[in-house]
Design an enzyme around this catalytic site. Structure first.
Site, short mmCIF file in Angstrom:
data_model
loop_
_atom_site.label_atom_id
_atom_site.label_comp_id
_atom_site.label_asym_id
_atom_site.label_seq_id
_atom_site.Cartn_x
_atom_site.Cartn_y
_atom_site.Cartn_z
CG HIS A 56 37.63 -57.84 -25.37
ND1 HIS A 56 38.95 -58.20 -25.22
CD2 HIS A 56 37.59 -57.02 -26.46
CE1 HIS A 56 39.68 -57.62 -26.16
NE2 HIS A 56 38.85 -56.90 -26.93
CD GLU A 57 34.51 -56.42 -28.67
OE1 GLU A 57 34.78 -55.20 -28.76
OE2 GLU A 57 35.17 -57.30 -29.23
CG HIS A 106 37.48 -52.24 -26.57
ND1 HIS A 106 38.77 -51.80 -26.39
CD2 HIS A 106 37.59 -53.49 -27.08
CE1 HIS A 106 39.62 -52.73 -26.77
NE2 HIS A 106 38.93 -53.77 -27.18
#
Length: 264
Positions: free
Chosen positions: A58-59, A62
């Site tokens: 997820h990170e 980003h």
């Protein structure tokens, strides 16, 4: 921008992430083969490690999107190595979500990579950077639910099926919560570039509290019931029976007595 703007070591996968990935693989094998003496413990370790892997992805989503959007500083910050220890708020992004999974069985959104917004040009790029994290959870959920909606469950052990169902449930809840247009969550980050300066200034003082307001609202019975009813309906549309998800959550809590109909 391309990855040529970062050094090779800034893109090297972290040994910490590889270790977590190895735990996921080994415990997943233990669940599949029924090798472990306690299937509940194996499910717990498999789901927890897979959940941490998904948080790292997820990170990373980003950061990688920000890199291509113009923020070349993400490499030096360690965000491209998938190392959870490199996040600016490891407690919010890793520790707190894992604790919520253990205590409440919900995929809590995190948020920990610091993007230098001034380096990003274009509202669409800002929105895409915010959306990239939840989209990683959506892709993870699709992978976990693929055996269900492809009707490919023949030969899949019951314990592994339950674990996949619960893991998919965590991904779906994390994606939906994160996409809420609430300050502090990614959904607001998608919307924010399109708001007027005046509106953003009015909302700004409340941004640090948006995350906690959402969590508090989930303790309101009517909101909690409506939210999980919607999640269960979405899971069923993906071919995942509510019973499979429930049994997965029960096996995950190996320290509690597992209902007889969920025992494997």
């Amino acid at each position: 921008m391309t990855t040529a703007t970062t050094r090779r070591h800034e893109r090297r996968i972290s040994p910490v992430f590889l270790a977590i990935l190895a735990v996921m693989a080994v415990t997943g094998w233990a669940v599949w083969t029924d090798f472990a003496a306690s299937p509940g413990l194996a499910v717990f370790l498999f789901v927890t490690s897979a959940w941490v892997v998904s948080l790292c992805l997820h990170e990373y989503a980003h950061a990688r999107t920000a890199l291509h959007g113009g923020d070349i500083t993400v490499g030096a910050k360690g965000y491209l190595t998938l190392n959870p220890l490199a996040y600016t708020h490891a407690v919010l992004s890793i520790v707190l979500p894992v604790l919520f999974v253990i205590m409440g069985g919900i995929g809590l959104p995190g948020g920990a990579v610091f993007i230098e917004q001034g380096r990003i040009r274009g509202r669409w790029k800002h929105s895409l950077i915010s959306a990239a994290g939840p989209l990683a959870n959506v892709l993870f959920a699709l992978v976990c639910t693929a055996p269900f909606w492809l009707d490919a469950l023949d030969g899949v052990p019951l314990a592994f099926r339950f674990a996949l169902a619960f893991l998919a449930f965590l991904q779906v809840t994390a994606a939906i919560l994160n996409l809420l247009p609430v300050p502090g969550l990614d959904g607001y980050g998608v919307l924010e570039p399109w708001l007027s300066y005046k509106v953003k200034r009015q909302i700004e003082p409340y941004a640090p509290y948006g995350f906690f307001i959402v969590i508090a609202l989930l303790f309101v019975p009517a909101i909690n019931d409506g939210f999980f009813d919607a999640i269960d309906a979405l899971m069923r549309s993906l071919g995942v029976p509510e019973l499979s998800r429930y049994c997965g959550s029960q096996l995950f809590r190996f320290w509690q007595e597992t209902p007889e109909f969920c025992q494997v």
